[in-house]
Design a protein around this motif. Sequence first.
Motif: not given
Length: 326
Positions: A273-281
């Motif tokens: 899930x750490x690859x999810x763009x919204x989580x990273x943003x």
Amino acid sequence: MPDTGLVLGIETSCDETAAAVIERDGTIRANVVSSQADLHARYGGVVPEVASRRHLELVTPVLREALAAAEAKLDDIARVGVTQGPGLVGALLVGLSAAKSLAWARHLELAPVDHLHGHVASLFLRPDPLEPPFLCLLASGGHTLLLDIQDHAGFTVLGTTLDDAAGEAFDKGARLLGLGYPGGAELDRLARAGDASAYSFPRARVPGLDFSFSGVKTALLYAVRDLPPAELERRRADLAASYQRALVGALVDRTREAAERTAARRVAIVGGVAANSELRAALPEAAAAAPALCTDNAAMIASAARFVVPVSYPHYLALDAYASAA
């Protein structure tokens, strides 16, 4: 770790057959992953028996490819690291048996690695290794944990999920929206075209630093069920965006709460899930491994193997796999 020699890592905990070769300082020489996603897509999820049989077919070719890509021979290997658990026991046993065979034949030491430690150890790889201490959010298809990382050798669990893992919630939401399996990445892509404020999905508040995702998943089920087919098609991106916002919001809120409670100076995110763009943003201050190192891979297992007390020859022949985290 010996002063010279390479680490060979093997990962078969679920539906990726993976092998990697890294240097003692964490430089990746090769990281080969053979995914079974297409094989399991027809079933809407991983079938353990099918996964185990496929691992048997793939483990030797993957090992050979990793050694070739690393321009290394078995004579260059000083330690073998392998995932011991948690995961699917049948799948784990394939990798564990391969690792035992290689280590025994070469009189090498073997490092049994906890899969969760492996995810954390993905942050210790070059070119930008993260040094402890830090707070770590581990969010994957099988686990959602908040971890206190004080050294390279392990972790302390601060919070976990009471029901579904975050990655599982992503995949089940994608399936409800007709995006197939595995659907987390596809849901992320679809959400970029939607309005995240179109639907208000719940975020569970449970005691301590734990998580709960069953309620938001049920809310999406009801929302999809109540829409006529044409309207569902029109609102699919909005549903994806709103659902993802609820999942990511729950992860971010709890992580920031944990950081405040523990006075953590640094935060990191690992797992698929750490690859999810919204989580990273949403957590721009958080350290994160490259997307290819977020999903299951063997470089992270080899990385953790550097910090595990190894089992010497031939005592590791008695090692067994375990399905669940202690």
